[in-house]
Design a protein around this motif. Structure first.
Motif, PDB file in Angstrom:
ATOM      1  N   ALA A   1       0.921  -1.440   0.146  1.00 43.86           N
ATOM      2  CA  ALA A   1      -0.183   0.036  -0.085  1.00 43.86           C
ATOM      3  C   ALA A   1       0.811   1.255  -0.021  1.00 43.86           C
ATOM      4  CB  ALA A   1      -0.964   0.076   1.121  1.00 43.86           C
ATOM      5  N   PRO A   2       1.782   1.234   0.967  1.00 45.77           N
ATOM      6  CA  PRO A   2       2.659   2.617   0.652  1.00 45.77           C
ATOM      7  C   PRO A   2       3.394   3.069  -0.592  1.00 45.77           C
ATOM      8  CG  PRO A   2       3.032   1.526   2.646  1.00 45.77           C
ATOM      9  CD  PRO A   2       2.403   0.516   1.632  1.00 45.77           C
ATOM     10  N   VAL A   3       3.688   1.966  -1.456  1.00 43.89           N
ATOM     11  CA  VAL A   3       4.362   2.322  -2.804  1.00 43.89           C
ATOM     12  C   VAL A   3       3.485   2.426  -3.736  1.00 43.89           C
ATOM     13  CG1 VAL A   3       6.397   1.112  -2.242  1.00 43.89           C
ATOM     14  CG2 VAL A   3       4.885  -0.151  -3.048  1.00 43.89           C
ATOM     15  N   VAL A   4       2.081   2.001  -3.596  1.00 46.07           N
ATOM     16  CA  VAL A   4       0.946   2.125  -4.700  1.00 46.07           C
ATOM     17  C   VAL A   4       1.051   3.728  -5.068  1.00 46.07           C
ATOM     18  CG1 VAL A   4      -1.182   2.128  -5.297  1.00 46.07           C
ATOM     19  CG2 VAL A   4      -0.151   0.124  -4.317  1.00 46.07           C
ATOM     20  N   PRO A   5       0.894   4.704  -4.180  1.00 41.34           N
ATOM     21  CA  PRO A   5       0.845   6.296  -4.601  1.00 41.34           C
ATOM     22  C   PRO A   5       2.060   6.706  -5.181  1.00 41.34           C
ATOM     23  CG  PRO A   5      -0.140   6.014  -2.240  1.00 41.34           C
ATOM     24  CD  PRO A   5       0.520   4.451  -2.578  1.00 41.34           C
TER      25      PRO A   5
ATOM     26  N   ALA B   1       4.798   9.934   3.422  1.00 35.82           N
ATOM     27  CA  ALA B   1       6.183  10.245   3.420  1.00 35.82           C
ATOM     28  C   ALA B   1       6.957   9.871   2.272  1.00 35.82           C
ATOM     29  CB  ALA B   1       6.870   9.694   4.892  1.00 35.82           C
ATOM     30  N   LEU B   2       6.421   8.446   1.790  1.00 27.92           N
ATOM     31  CA  LEU B   2       7.110   7.913   0.580  1.00 27.92           C
ATOM     32  C   LEU B   2       6.871   8.903  -0.481  1.00 27.92           C
ATOM     33  CD1 LEU B   2       6.874   4.277   1.144  1.00 27.92           C
ATOM     34  CD2 LEU B   2       9.144   5.536   1.284  1.00 27.92           C
ATOM     35  N   THR B   3       5.575   9.372  -0.635  1.00 24.46           N
ATOM     36  CA  THR B   3       5.068   9.972  -2.012  1.00 24.46           C
ATOM     37  C   THR B   3       5.808  11.510  -2.099  1.00 24.46           C
ATOM     38  OG1 THR B   3       2.833   8.773  -1.624  1.00 24.46           O
ATOM     39  CG2 THR B   3       3.225  10.767  -2.927  1.00 24.46           C
ATOM     40  N   LEU B   4       5.958  12.007  -0.760  1.00 26.90           N
ATOM     41  CA  LEU B   4       6.698  13.289  -0.506  1.00 26.90           C
ATOM     42  C   LEU B   4       8.113  13.149  -0.768  1.00 26.90           C
ATOM     43  CD1 LEU B   4       4.563  15.000   2.371  1.00 26.90           C
ATOM     44  CD2 LEU B   4       4.544  15.785  -0.150  1.00 26.90           C
ATOM     45  N   GLY B   5       8.633  11.980  -0.428  1.00 24.00           N
ATOM     46  CA  GLY B   5      10.005  11.618  -0.699  1.00 24.00           C
ATOM     47  C   GLY B   5      10.428  11.541  -2.129  1.00 24.00           C
ATOM     48  N   SER B   6       9.413  10.897  -2.865  1.00 23.79           N
ATOM     49  CA  SER B   6       9.728  10.542  -4.041  1.00 23.79           C
ATOM     50  C   SER B   6       9.392  11.946  -4.951  1.00 23.79           C
ATOM     51  CB  SER B   6       8.811   9.484  -4.852  1.00 23.79           C
ATOM     52  OG  SER B   6       7.443   9.912  -4.688  1.00 23.79           O
ATOM     53  N   LEU B   7       8.529  12.932  -4.502  1.00 23.18           N
ATOM     54  CA  LEU B   7       8.798  13.841  -5.334  1.00 23.18           C
ATOM     55  C   LEU B   7       9.974  14.863  -4.879  1.00 23.18           C
ATOM     56  CD1 LEU B   7       4.963  15.313  -4.610  1.00 23.18           C
ATOM     57  CD2 LEU B   7       6.074  14.375  -6.530  1.00 23.18           C
ATOM     58  N   ALA B   8      10.388  14.946  -3.754  1.00 20.49           N
ATOM     59  CA  ALA B   8      11.533  15.704  -3.246  1.00 20.49           C
ATOM     60  C   ALA B   8      12.775  15.308  -3.962  1.00 20.49           C
ATOM     61  CB  ALA B   8      11.706  15.734  -1.714  1.00 20.49           C
TER      62      ALA B   8
END
Length: 190
Positions: free
Chosen positions: A27-31, A101-108
């Protein structure tokens, strides 16, 4: 949708007891994956034109990210709540802060290396953090692996200290993204 249907099929069709742990692990990596495929040259044939408009760059990326989150979060959380309860598996909403956090981390991180590479790196890091200790913990296959994944997930996402850590990580990634917002104005980083 594929992850949700797969988990539901494993839980209800195959009677797999660890389906909830599998869904919580994914689930956390789907977004993050949704963000990776929704922005850039590969996702938009008019990317050069869109990137040159005032609404291109980070604004467009955030709109597409919000669309991914608005569709994915309720679907994943609802599916997780509907799966059979499994002892030792964290609750249905515990993946939300790690996913954010993972989604924002991937954007950053995407502001440095591009969204696809950042999403691949963070997705691989998440998989290593969840699966490698679980695989090393006990015998491979069967319910033992699901129990080990459940235990690893509990240590990563459950409890006030883990959730606080994910909230801090999300805040730091959002701050870095705000500082790096102009890097998305150049098409090379998309």
């Amino acid at each position: 949708m594929l992850v949700v249907l797969g988990a539901a099929g494993l839980a209800h069709g195959a009677g797999l007891a660890g389906a909830r742990a599998v869904l919580l692990a994914l689930a956390p990596v789907v977004p993050v994956a949704g963000v990776a495929v929704s922005h850039g040259r590969h996702a938009d044939p008019m990317h050069e034109i869109v990137a040159s408009t005032p609404s291109g760059g980070l604004r467009l990326l955030l709109i597409r990210t919000a669309t991914v989150l608005v569709t994915g979060v309720p679907l994943l959380t609802g599916a997780e709540a509907l799966l059979p309860a499994d002892d030792g598996v964290p609750g249905a909403a515990t993946w939300l802060l790690p996913g954010l956090a993972l989604t924002l981390g991937s954007l950053a991180l995407g502001s440095y290396v591009g969204c696809r590479a950042a999403a691949a790196a963070l997705g691989t890091g998440w998989a290593c953090a969840v699966l490698l200790p679980a695989a090393a913990a006990g015998p491979s296959g069967g319910p033992f692996l699901f129990d080990a994944v459940s235990g690893q997930l509990s240590s990563i996402v459950s409890g006030a200290s883990a959730q606080s850590g994910w909230a801090v990580a999300a805040s730091l990634c959002a701050g870095l993204l705000a500082l790096r917002r102009h890097s998305f104005d150049r098409m090379e980083k998309a």
